[in-house]
Design an enzyme around this catalytic site. Structure first.
Site, PDB file in Angstrom:
ATOM      1  N   PRO A   1       0.815  -1.222   0.000  1.00 53.10           N
ATOM      2  CA  PRO A   1       0.000   0.000   0.000  1.00 53.10           C
ATOM      3  C   PRO A   1       0.847   1.269   0.000  1.00 53.10           C
ATOM      4  O   PRO A   1       1.863   1.327   0.677  1.00 53.10           O
ATOM      5  CB  PRO A   1      -0.798  -0.099   1.295  1.00 53.10           C
ATOM      6  CG  PRO A   1      -0.776  -1.541   1.659  1.00 53.10           C
ATOM      7  CD  PRO A   1       0.497  -2.096   1.122  1.00 53.10           C
TER       8      PRO A   1
ATOM      9  N   GLY B   1       2.069   4.637   1.135  1.00 57.03           N
ATOM     10  CA  GLY B   1       2.026   5.269   2.444  1.00 57.03           C
ATOM     11  C   GLY B   1       2.212   4.295   3.579  1.00 57.03           C
ATOM     12  O   GLY B   1       2.114   4.646   4.736  1.00 57.03           O
ATOM     13  N   CYS B   2       2.494   3.037   3.235  1.00 57.03           N
ATOM     14  CA  CYS B   2       2.706   2.013   4.248  1.00 57.03           C
ATOM     15  C   CYS B   2       4.203   1.848   4.395  1.00 57.03           C
ATOM     16  O   CYS B   2       4.881   1.483   3.451  1.00 57.03           O
ATOM     17  CB  CYS B   2       2.078   0.719   3.775  1.00 57.03           C
ATOM     18  SG  CYS B   2       1.572  -0.357   5.090  1.00 57.03           S
ATOM     19  N   VAL B   3       4.736   2.133   5.583  1.00 54.99           N
ATOM     20  CA  VAL B   3       6.195   2.087   5.742  1.00 54.99           C
ATOM     21  C   VAL B   3       6.647   0.664   6.092  1.00 54.99           C
ATOM     22  O   VAL B   3       6.001  -0.013   6.848  1.00 54.99           O
ATOM     23  CB  VAL B   3       6.658   3.061   6.836  1.00 54.99           C
ATOM     24  CG1 VAL B   3       8.178   3.164   6.838  1.00 54.99           C
ATOM     25  CG2 VAL B   3       6.054   4.433   6.601  1.00 54.99           C
TER      26      VAL B   3
END
Lengths: 102, 127, 110
Positions: free
Chosen positions: C106, C108-110
């Protein structure tokens, strides 16, 4: 034999197309591709300039780049040919030299 | 016991898109930055001006150039609570486009109104 | 790394996300789930299919809060709660369910 001029930058961001049209001799070929394809459309702020050039030069625009940008190939300025990658190669081969405006 | 919560100030952010979608990577990079920054709950304004209006053009078909058509992702912005999108009428006119050519709902404003809006921002980023 | 399903091997990145989303099929999803130690139930499939629909429409994998908001809208608040989603996908619904759905990690998923 005459030159093939290629233009890839938008006429609204740089002046490559405008310079090309000033220096392209009658009978030479001009191909618009990548961001320059917007210059081939009817109704833009550069349409008159391009339409005038299409009367003396052989203008072409790369179809896949029009399609990618959602620009309708049916609404290019009359006198401009919509071409594919293979035609691009043919144009380059038939030209005495290629002038890439960048 | 009271927990100390640092209340982050909400700032007015503006992202200004001025380039076409596929000739360079700027449009896609800005879009990704906007999606990521949505997590920070700021007051985000997205502006499309000059060639940037072409990022929102309907009916893109990118198979022929071997790139991913990311224009559908602009429609996801609403789900990320980014709903302030602006386009200036002058940029549409110069490119022979109308509001009907755009694939998302935007506010079409004049260049003068856009200048006023820009003037009210705390942070402005352009690409 | 790679997965094999139905006699066909497909490539994935070092974290296990498919390199080419078009190579996804349900058998392959089962294999990815196995690697994630998840036993796929109807409830798992509901989330995975939801993600695939979301990707098809928007060309991105949603951030978790966007996912929960969208699930609330379509399947009801009960199925969008973090508790419910983490019970199905213990290592994170966005990451694990996206992986099983064949989507990229995703944004913005770190």
């Amino acid at each position: 034999m005459s030159l093939l001029h290629t233009v890839s930058k938008s006429p609204f961001e740089r002046t490559n197309l405008q310079s090309c049209l000033k220096l392209a001799k009658a009978g030479s070929s001009i191909l618009l591709y990548e961001d320059a394809v917007i210059g081939a459309m009817q109704g833009t702020a550069v349409a008159d300039l391009v339409a005038a050039a299409a009367k003396s030069c052989k203008l072409h625009v790369l179809g896949p780049d029009l399609a990618a940008r959602g620009l309708d190939a049916g609404k290019v300025i009359p006198g401009i040919a919509v071409v594919g990658y293979a035609d691009f190669v043919d144009l380059a081969e038939q030209a005495s030299a290629v002038q890439a405006w960048c | 016991m009271e927990e100390e919560v640092e209340a982050g100030a909400v700032k007015k952010f503006m992202y200004v898109n001025r380039k076409q979608p596929y000739g360079t990577v700027y449009a896609l990079e800005v879009l990704e930055m906007v999606l990521i920054s949505a997590a920070f709950d700021q007051d985000v304004h997205l502006v499309f001006t000059d060639d940037g209006v072409l990022q929102l053009k309907k009916n893109m078909a990118t198979d022929g150039i071997g790139m991913k058509n990311f224009s559908k992702t602009y429609r996801a912005l609403e789900g990320y609570d980014i709903e302030k999108l602006y386009v200036d009428q002058e940029s549409l006119d110069e490119r022979g486009l109308t509001e009907d050519d755009l694939l998302v709902d935007v506010q079409v404003i004049s260049r003068a109104e856009m200048a006023d809006l820009m003037d009210q921002m705390d942070v402005v980023l352009t690409a | 790394m790679s997965y094999t399903a139905g006699g066909k091997t497909v490539e994935a990145d070092e974290e296990g996300y498919l390199t080419n989303i078009n190579e996804w099929n349900e058998d392959l999803a089962g294999e990815i789930a196995k690697a994630e130690q998840i036993n796929m139930t109807a409830e798992h499939w509901e989330v995975v299919n939801f993600l695939r629909e979301y990707y098809n429409e928007y060309q991105i994998a949603p951030a978790i809060r966007v996912l929960t908001k969208a699930i609330t809208k379509k399947l009801g608040a009960e199925k969008a709660s973090n508790k419910y989603l983490y019970e199905l996908f213990p290592y994170g619904p966005a990451k694990q369910a996206c992986k099983i759905a064949g989507l990229p990690k995703p944004t913005g998923c770190v």
